[in-house]
Scaffold this active site. Structure first.
Site, PDB file in Angstrom:
ATOM      1  N   LYS A  46     -34.787   9.069  16.054  1.00 51.54           N
ATOM      2  CA  LYS A  46     -33.961   8.601  17.168  1.00 51.54           C
ATOM      3  C   LYS A  46     -33.521   7.172  16.863  1.00 51.54           C
ATOM      4  O   LYS A  46     -34.287   6.372  16.322  1.00 51.54           O
ATOM      5  CB  LYS A  46     -34.755   8.657  18.483  1.00 51.54           C
ATOM      6  N   CYS A 141     -22.328   6.462  18.805  1.00 48.07           N
ATOM      7  CA  CYS A 141     -22.802   6.904  20.113  1.00 48.07           C
ATOM      8  C   CYS A 141     -21.691   6.672  21.134  1.00 48.07           C
ATOM      9  O   CYS A 141     -21.192   5.551  21.264  1.00 48.07           O
ATOM     10  CB  CYS A 141     -24.049   6.134  20.516  1.00 48.07           C
ATOM     11  N   LYS A 179     -22.636   7.290  10.403  1.00 45.72           N
ATOM     12  CA  LYS A 179     -22.414   8.408  11.319  1.00 45.72           C
ATOM     13  C   LYS A 179     -21.142   8.173  12.114  1.00 45.72           C
ATOM     14  O   LYS A 179     -20.991   7.158  12.799  1.00 45.72           O
ATOM     15  CB  LYS A 179     -23.611   8.576  12.257  1.00 45.72           C
TER      16      LYS A 179
END
Length: 366
Positions: A46, A141, A179
């Site tokens: 995480k 995110c 990412k």
């Protein structure tokens, strides 16, 4: 002899291409080590940051998109959960313990920081000392902490991506993956910027900014926190077509860069599609949360079956097989016209219209 699922990426040897993606499945050392025991090829923890005190989660923070005819079936999953709220020092201790007990298993540290060079440099230097195998920079995110220019607020800007990846690569001694966010107009821009700055791999995609629905009893959007909500990250099998498209675009844009693909992977067949579009590894998060960690054994068998069906002995033979078959709509028209001339000599417009009508009827039959 069964086909091999072994894969080597950036010098790292994975027993199989299945990684648990960053999120609840990698929320602490206990669950990460459990995933290794159950046969996952790797785990992306995480996302962590230097200062956990700025991370405050709400409850509830999840909402599901269900089949209206069968509430047990979940198509999509929205979350407004932030990155890890556990102390950074605790994570460092747990990384050391994990690598001590599982030295041959691949542990990827997902990191996120503010738009400050000193913060990115510090987190990289301190985390890599624990023995983790690689970094995944969370530049994607879609919700939470945009006021700190973190996550997608950073990753949507190719110039910022280039700069921040450069900071990380200047001090990283292990592979670095970036990412990517799907919440952009130009899919290839940020991956190209990351590669230009020296990144070792691309992960794609993070969740899709969404509103999962409105509760018709209360007329409040979900997930509802004290009557309110905020757009969150959408995942699950319904996100897979979008993820596949992004992976395809990225694979074409940066053809020599390893890709770790994710988004709606629930089976080995799903994973095979990502590999066929150029991925070296795949990540599973929502699929594991809804089906359990043990699903990896089934996924491996299903992926092996796809390889065996085509006579492939390794993932390398499957990788990128579907990529050459994407083209423009104009080219599709030209190809179909050529095919009609070749096999449809003497067929008049009424014949072709009849076939189109049959396709339309089949779509509207139910």
């Amino acid at each position: 002899m069964a086909p091999s699922l072994r894969v080597v990426v950036n010098g790292m040897e994975f027993e199989n291409p299945f990684l648990l993606g960053s999120g609840p499945p990698g929320t602490n050392a206990k669950v990460i080590m459990k995933s290794f025991d159950l046969g996952w090829g790797g785990n992306v923890c995480k996302t962590i940051s230097l200062d956990h005190t700025k991370v405050i989660n709400t409850n509830p923070r999840y909402a599901k998109l269900r089949d209206p005819d069968d509430a047990k079936k979940v198509f999509g999953f929205e979350n407004i959960e932030l990155i890890s709220d556990r102390p950074f020092e605790t994570w460092l201790e747990e990384f050391r313990e994990i690598k001590k007990r599982y030295p041959k298993h691949i542990l990827v540290a997902s990191i996120m920081e503010e738009y400050r060079k000193e913060a990115w440099v510090e987190i990289v230097e301190r985390v890599q000392e624990t023995g983790v195998d690689a970094f995944e920079m969370n530049l994607s995110c879609p919700h939470g902490l945009p006021e700190r220019r973190m996550g997608a607020a950073m990753g949507a800007d190719p110039e910022i991506v280039r700069e921040v990846v450069g900071w990380v690569k200047s001090v990283a001694k292990i592979p670095v993956w970036a990412k990517m966010t799907p919440n952009v107009g130009d899919v290839a821009a940020s991956p190209k910027a990351a590669v230009a700055a020296g990144v070792d791999g691309i992960s794609a995609i993070n969740t899709i900014l969404s509103v999962v629905g409105v509760d018709l009893d209360t007329l409040r959007p979900m997930p509802t926190v004290e009557g309110y909500t905020t757009p969150g990250g959408y995942s699950g099998m319904a996100a897979r077509p979008i993820a596949l498209r992004h992976v395809m675009e990225i694979a074409k844009a940066v053809p020599n860069t390893p890709i770790s693909g994710m988004g709606g992977i629930y089976s080995g067949g799903d994973a095979a599609q990502f590999v066929a579009l150029g991925c070296h590894t795949v990540q599973v998060c929502t699929g594991a949360m809804l089906q359990g960690y043990k699903v990896v054994q089934k996924m491996k068998q299903e992926l092996e079956a796809v390889l065996a069906k085509h006579g492939f002995e390794s993932l390398e033979q499957l990788r990128g097989q579907a990529l050459p078959y994407f083209t423009t709509h104009h080219d599709l028209v030209s190809r179909q016209q050529a095919a009609k001339k070749e096999i449809g000599i003497g067929r008049d417009n009424e014949t072709w219209q009849g076939e189109i009508d049959k396709e339309t009827d089949s779509l509207t039959a139910n």
